[in-house]
Motif scaffolding. Structure first.
Motif, short mmCIF file in Angstrom:
data_model
loop_
_atom_site.label_atom_id
_atom_site.label_comp_id
_atom_site.label_asym_id
_atom_site.label_seq_id
_atom_site.Cartn_x
_atom_site.Cartn_y
_atom_site.Cartn_z
N CYS A 1 0.84 -1.21 0.00
CA CYS A 1 0.00 0.00 0.00
C CYS A 1 0.87 1.25 0.00
CB CYS A 1 -0.93 -0.01 1.21
SG CYS A 1 -2.08 -1.39 1.22
N GLN A 2 1.93 1.24 0.81
CA GLN A 2 2.87 2.36 0.80
C GLN A 2 3.53 2.48 -0.56
OE1 GLN A 2 3.64 4.57 3.48
NE2 GLN A 2 4.52 5.66 1.76
N ALA A 3 3.91 1.36 -1.14
CA ALA A 3 4.61 1.39 -2.43
C ALA A 3 3.71 1.96 -3.52
CB ALA A 3 5.08 -0.01 -2.80
N LEU A 4 2.44 1.60 -3.51
CA LEU A 4 1.53 2.12 -4.55
C LEU A 4 1.33 3.63 -4.36
CD1 LEU A 4 -0.03 1.02 -7.00
CD2 LEU A 4 -2.05 0.90 -5.52
N ASP B 1 3.48 5.60 -3.08
CA ASP B 1 4.74 6.23 -3.50
C ASP B 1 4.84 6.33 -5.02
OD1 ASP B 1 5.52 6.60 -0.88
OD2 ASP B 1 6.67 4.75 -0.78
N TRP B 2 4.35 5.30 -5.71
CA TRP B 2 4.32 5.35 -7.20
C TRP B 2 3.44 6.53 -7.64
CZ3 TRP B 2 4.52 0.28 -10.46
CH2 TRP B 2 4.54 0.59 -11.82
N LYS B 3 2.28 6.67 -7.01
CA LYS B 3 1.40 7.80 -7.37
C LYS B 3 2.09 9.13 -7.06
CE LYS B 3 -3.24 9.72 -6.81
NZ LYS B 3 -2.80 11.07 -6.47
N THR B 4 2.81 9.17 -5.96
CA THR B 4 3.51 10.42 -5.60
C THR B 4 4.54 10.78 -6.66
OG1 THR B 4 3.14 9.95 -3.26
CG2 THR B 4 4.88 11.53 -3.79
N PRO C 1 20.24 19.68 -7.28
CA PRO C 1 19.45 20.79 -6.73
C PRO C 1 17.94 20.58 -6.80
CG PRO C 1 20.56 21.40 -8.80
CD PRO C 1 21.12 20.08 -8.38
N ALA C 2 17.45 19.81 -7.79
CA ALA C 2 16.00 19.64 -7.93
C ALA C 2 15.50 18.34 -7.28
CB ALA C 2 15.62 19.64 -9.41
N CYS C 3 16.37 17.66 -6.58
CA CYS C 3 16.02 16.34 -6.02
C CYS C 3 14.93 16.47 -4.97
CB CYS C 3 17.27 15.72 -5.40
SG CYS C 3 17.04 14.05 -4.77
N ARG C 4 13.91 15.62 -5.06
CA ARG C 4 12.84 15.59 -4.06
C ARG C 4 13.17 14.52 -3.01
NH1 ARG C 4 8.38 18.59 -5.86
NH2 ARG C 4 7.88 18.50 -3.64
N VAL C 5 12.64 14.71 -1.82
CA VAL C 5 12.89 13.78 -0.72
C VAL C 5 11.59 13.08 -0.32
CG1 VAL C 5 13.50 13.60 1.73
CG2 VAL C 5 14.89 14.98 0.19
N MET C 6 11.68 11.75 -0.25
CA MET C 6 10.52 10.96 0.16
C MET C 6 10.87 10.14 1.40
SD MET C 6 9.21 9.76 -3.66
CE MET C 6 7.76 8.87 -3.10
N HIS C 7 9.85 9.87 2.19
CA HIS C 7 9.97 8.99 3.37
C HIS C 7 8.55 8.56 3.71
CE1 HIS C 7 10.55 7.57 7.47
NE2 HIS C 7 11.87 7.63 7.30
N CYS C 8 8.40 7.29 4.08
CA CYS C 8 7.05 6.76 4.31
C CYS C 8 6.40 7.32 5.57
CB CYS C 8 7.10 5.24 4.37
SG CYS C 8 8.01 4.62 5.80
N LEU C 9 7.20 7.81 6.50
CA LEU C 9 6.77 8.23 7.83
C LEU C 9 6.31 7.01 8.65
CD1 LEU C 9 4.80 11.52 7.00
CD2 LEU C 9 7.24 11.25 7.51
N PRO C 10 6.48 7.01 9.96
CA PRO C 10 6.99 8.11 10.78
C PRO C 10 8.51 8.28 10.64
CG PRO C 10 6.70 6.16 12.15
CD PRO C 10 6.17 5.80 10.78
N VAL C 11 8.96 9.52 10.84
CA VAL C 11 10.38 9.81 10.75
C VAL C 11 10.82 10.58 12.00
CG1 VAL C 11 10.08 12.02 9.52
CG2 VAL C 11 12.21 10.73 9.25
N ARG C 12 12.01 10.28 12.47
CA ARG C 12 12.57 11.02 13.60
C ARG C 12 13.33 12.23 13.06
NH1 ARG C 12 13.94 7.60 18.80
NH2 ARG C 12 12.38 5.96 18.58
#
Ligand code: CP
Length: 334
Positions: free
Chosen positions: A149-152, A154-157, A282-293
């Motif tokens: 579910c997270q992976a799908l 993330d694909w949409k993101t 410079p244009a790199c986006r950052v992803m993380h599924c959360l939760p994150v510290r």
């Protein structure tokens, strides 16, 4: 569709159709699509997004959900086969899970890796033992080595952000005070490979993903025109990257050895993502599924910047899960 437990169970076109349905349900809500349907959500481990977004998805499609947290208001459930049940668990999943399934139209189950034996966790022994007891639609809410579910979402993101199909996707290890499961990095790696991206796994020595996970991703990449490699050279990996997918995970060099893992990671607190990681991207986006510290895995300066896509990822859990539920429950009983 009868089950949603692994993106690898679907053809690429089927996944693209699910993503299209998610976009359609975002544009055109169907508040009666699952009227009268009930989903049971069984969480052996904590959750914020998966729990709330599945409940929200059922309600927004006209259905409802019940939640069971074994051992917290319900009987503690034993998952191991053949044990003498003289401990805390009052009931075995062999009785408990079919009982729950009989009340519901679909079940979702979250059960993390035990974190002791790598082969057992790779074989998804706990999740599969429960899946074999259910003949109703089933959703993997995160198992030992998978989080579809997270992976799908993330694909949409990635699609929402217009990240090119063949763009560079760097999956990077990040510091956490203790070992975390491999489910999200394995699922993110597989998803990016299926999408056809140039995937680089960036990790320190001792934290390579298991060979079986890497090989599965390479097979997915071969079928989609992508590629998969791994490195511990951060500057080279990030140069020109489109996406940095950040995740914390436990060592595979001494899997299940908490003291060994702690010793290895004690020297790695510098693996906290900061602005200077992006000097050549410079244009790199950052992803993380959360939760994150914060300021442990990712610094405030990154999470609070326009570079961060973590909130979009979390928000996308809702439409993709609505699409999954629509396919599982409406298609089965139109
Ligand atoms: N990303 C994710 O699955 O979040 P939760 O653990 O809060 O459900």
């Amino acid at each position: 569709m009868k089950r949603f437990v692994d993106l690898g169970d679907f053809e690429r076109d089927e996944l693209l159709s699910l993503l299209e349905l998610a976009r359609r349900l975002q544009r055109q809500p169907e508040p009666r699509a699952l009227a009268g349907k009930l989903m049971g959500l069984v969480f052996f481990n904590p959750s914020l997004r998966t729990l709330a977004s599945f409940q929200a998805a059922m309600v927004r499609l006209g259905g409802s959900a019940l939640v069971i947290n074994p051992g917290q208001g319900s009987w503690q459930l034993e998952t191991r086969a053949g044990v003498v049940m003289d401990g805390a668990a009052a009931e075995h999943v062999r009785e408990g899970i079919p009982a729950l399934a009989s009340y519901c139209d679909a079940l979702g189950i979250r059960i993390f890796a035990e974190g002791r034996d790598l082969e057992s966790d790779l074989a998804e022994v706990s999740f599969n033992s429960m899946a074999s007891l259910i003949d109703k639609p089933l959703v993997n809410l995160e198992s030992a080595m998978n989080h579809p579910c997270q992976a799908l979402a993330d694909w949409k993101t990635l699609d929402d952000l217009a990240v090119p199909r063949g763009g560079r996707f760097v999956l990077s290890w990040a510091y956490h005070p203790r070992a975390l499961p491999l489910a999200v990095p394995a699922a993110a790696l597989h998803m990016a490979a299926l999408r056809g991206m140039e995937v680089i796994v960036l990790r320190p020595e001792g934290f390579a993903l298991p060979a079986a996970i890497m090989e599965r991703a390479r097979r997915a990449a071969a079928s989609s025109g992508g590629s998969v490699r791994e490195t511990s050279e951060r500057a080279e990996a990030l140069s020109g990257a489109d996406v940095l997918y950040v995740k914390e995970w436990g060592t595979t060099a001494c899997y299940g050895d908490a003291a060994g893992d702690a010793l290895l990671r004690s020297a790695l607190t510098g693996w906290c993502v900061r602005n200077d990681w992006f000097a050549a991207a410079p244009a790199c986006r950052v992803m993380h599924c959360l939760p994150v510290r914060r300021n442990t895995a990712i610094a405030d300066e990154v999470l609070d910047s326009a570079r961060s896509a973590v909130q979009r990822e979390a928000a996308n859990r809702l439409p993709v899960q609505m699409a999954v539920l629509h396919q599982l429950l409406r298609s089965a009983n139109p």
